[in-house]
Design an enzyme around this catalytic site. Sequence first.
Site, short mmCIF file in Angstrom:
data_model
loop_
_atom_site.label_atom_id
_atom_site.label_comp_id
_atom_site.label_asym_id
_atom_site.label_seq_id
_atom_site.Cartn_x
_atom_site.Cartn_y
_atom_site.Cartn_z
N ASP A 123 0.89 -1.32 -0.15
CA ASP A 123 -0.10 0.00 0.04
C ASP A 123 0.84 1.20 0.14
OD1 ASP A 123 -2.36 -1.49 0.14
OD2 ASP A 123 -2.42 -1.11 2.43
N MET A 124 0.19 2.40 -0.24
CA MET A 124 1.00 3.62 -0.30
C MET A 124 0.46 4.58 0.82
SD MET A 124 3.86 4.93 -1.26
CE MET A 124 4.05 4.64 -3.14
N ARG A 144 -1.43 -0.43 -8.52
CA ARG A 144 -2.95 0.11 -8.26
C ARG A 144 -3.00 1.68 -8.22
NH1 ARG A 144 -3.77 -0.78 -2.20
NH2 ARG A 144 -4.33 -2.63 -2.29
C1 LIG Z 1 -8.95 -0.98 -3.13
C2 LIG Z 1 -8.41 0.29 -2.82
C3 LIG Z 1 -7.16 0.33 -2.25
C4 LIG Z 1 -6.62 1.79 -1.74
N1 LIG Z 1 -5.51 1.67 -1.41
C5 LIG Z 1 -4.96 2.99 -0.95
C6 LIG Z 1 -3.45 3.23 -0.93
O1 LIG Z 1 -2.67 2.51 -0.71
N2 LIG Z 1 -3.14 4.57 -0.40
C7 LIG Z 1 -4.00 5.56 -0.43
O2 LIG Z 1 -3.64 6.76 0.10
N3 LIG Z 1 -5.18 5.36 -0.63
C8 LIG Z 1 -5.72 4.07 -0.94
N4 LIG Z 1 -7.12 4.09 -1.01
C9 LIG Z 1 -8.09 5.12 -0.91
C10 LIG Z 1 -8.34 6.03 -1.94
O3 LIG Z 1 -6.90 7.00 -2.12
C11 LIG Z 1 -9.52 6.95 -1.59
O4 LIG Z 1 -9.33 7.58 -0.46
C12 LIG Z 1 -10.65 6.41 -1.87
O5 LIG Z 1 -10.66 5.45 -2.76
C13 LIG Z 1 -11.84 7.53 -2.24
O6 LIG Z 1 -11.78 7.77 -3.48
P1 LIG Z 1 -12.37 7.42 -4.59
O7 LIG Z 1 -11.63 7.13 -5.68
O8 LIG Z 1 -13.38 6.28 -4.50
O9 LIG Z 1 -13.47 8.77 -5.08
P2 LIG Z 1 -14.35 9.60 -4.61
O10 LIG Z 1 -14.37 10.78 -5.50
O11 LIG Z 1 -13.63 9.96 -3.30
O12 LIG Z 1 -15.61 8.93 -4.32
C14 LIG Z 1 -16.38 8.59 -5.15
C15 LIG Z 1 -17.71 8.02 -4.75
O13 LIG Z 1 -17.26 6.62 -4.15
C16 LIG Z 1 -18.34 6.56 -3.05
N5 LIG Z 1 -17.11 6.61 -1.88
C17 LIG Z 1 -15.88 6.84 -1.66
N6 LIG Z 1 -15.36 6.74 -0.78
C18 LIG Z 1 -16.42 6.27 0.29
C19 LIG Z 1 -16.19 5.87 1.42
N7 LIG Z 1 -15.35 5.85 2.22
N8 LIG Z 1 -17.70 5.40 1.96
C20 LIG Z 1 -18.77 5.32 1.22
N9 LIG Z 1 -18.76 5.69 0.04
C21 LIG Z 1 -17.42 5.90 -0.46
C22 LIG Z 1 -18.92 7.87 -2.93
O14 LIG Z 1 -20.26 7.61 -3.57
C23 LIG Z 1 -18.37 8.94 -3.77
O15 LIG Z 1 -19.09 9.82 -4.11
C24 LIG Z 1 -7.76 2.77 -1.83
C25 LIG Z 1 -8.83 2.59 -2.17
C26 LIG Z 1 -9.42 1.37 -2.65
C27 LIG Z 1 -10.53 1.49 -3.49
#
Ligand SMILES: Cc1cc2nc3c(=O)[nH]c(=O)nc-3n(C[C@H](O)[C@H](O)[C@H](O)COP(=O)(O)OP(=O)(O)OC[C@H]3O[C@@H](n4cnc5c(N)ncnc54)[C@H](O)[C@@H]3O)c2cc1C
Length: 305
Positions: A131-132, A182
């Site tokens: 992970d980052m 990722r």
């Molecule tokens: C498989 C996976 C691995 C990840 N690994 C890392 C990592 O290693 N390092 C890191 O910095 N970040 C990681 N993340 C988190 C990522 O950086 C974002 O913070 C997170 O995915 C929310 O952003 P989004 O791309 O879904 O878009 P957004 O624009 O934030 O969300 C889009 C839509 O998704 C839904 N949504 C998003 N988040 C949530 C939530 N928490 N609860 C409910 N609904 C939500 C909402 O409907 C929102 O409108 C990871 C995310 C995923 C899915």
Amino acid sequence: MSALRGLILAAADSPRLQRFVQRYGFRLGAARFVAGETLDDAVLVLRRLNESGLLTNTTLLGEGVRDEAETRTVVAAYREVLDRIHAEGLRTNVALKLTHLGLTIDEEVARRNVAELVEHAAERGNFVRIDMEESRHVEATLRIYRALREAGHENLGAVLQAYLFRAEDDLAALLPLAPNLRLVKGAYLEPPEVAYPRKSDVDAAYVRLLEAALTGAGFTAVATHDETLIEHAISFAQEHGIPKERFQFQMLYGVRPRLQLDLVRRGFDVLVATPYGPEWYRYLMRRLAERPANLLFLLRNLVRG
Ligand SMILES: Cc1cc2nc3c(=O)[nH]c(=O)nc-3n(C[C@H](O)[C@H](O)[C@H](O)COP(=O)(O)OP(=O)(O)OC[C@H]3O[C@@H](n4cnc5c(N)ncnc54)[C@H](O)[C@@H]3O)c2cc1C
């Protein structure tokens, strides 16, 4: 970044809040995002997800370990996780954090620990993703990833965060390794000197990374719940003749479960990141910060008792 998001991430450091949430949070709603506190709990959830057609990864929650002996306990726990996945025949790989394995103590400690786990995973036909974390760890994390790949380990992947200005250069530097990457937007509180403060800039940077990764060599994990980005990835891949085997979607356990299954029905690979363990506090706070409406979900449970 929204003010509320910053506030939640900053408040997460408060020991009083941590005590309160740690005491009541699992009952209040952390269980929506975390597969349980034990490996046995997690295995039940992983199996159920697999049975519905979803791939999974799991993470023993924890980060920022400052004691080398404790990192050895974490390594032992992950060895057990990999053995258990193998024994249960789960379609699950492992995602881990280098600060859980000693990165804040000494980079070499973290490198040795992750190398041991990558080897253990390879012996069981499995895969490890690093992970980052916060931007101050990016340089060392990518150094370790590169060192392990150059040492011949193929079964490991890394993560790039679109909110960081440096992400596109990092991607360009990694592409010659045909990496398994990722792509995420980024979940930490970062200063405007290193990361785009505005969501629209982060989303645009994500598109640039996505297109460069998909057209480069390697494998791309499109980790987002953002339907616009997901549909963009699908149409971009179709237009450029990029086969479905070269990418997958990844989402978090408890977030957009219907969308996860819809994509499976459309024939795409979807992996659900499904963490477990007693140290779920920081993970939960990041999930709340991403969507402050989740706070309401917790508060509703509090009122209902
Ligand atoms: C498989 C996976 C691995 C990840 N690994 C890392 C990592 O290693 N390092 C890191 O910095 N970040 C990681 N993340 C988190 C990522 O950086 C974002 O913070 C997170 O995915 C929310 O952003 P989004 O791309 O879904 O878009 P957004 O624009 O934030 O969300 C889009 C839509 O998704 C839904 N949504 C998003 N988040 C949530 C939530 N928490 N609860 C409910 N609904 C939500 C909402 O409907 C929102 O409108 C990871 C995310 C995923 C899915």
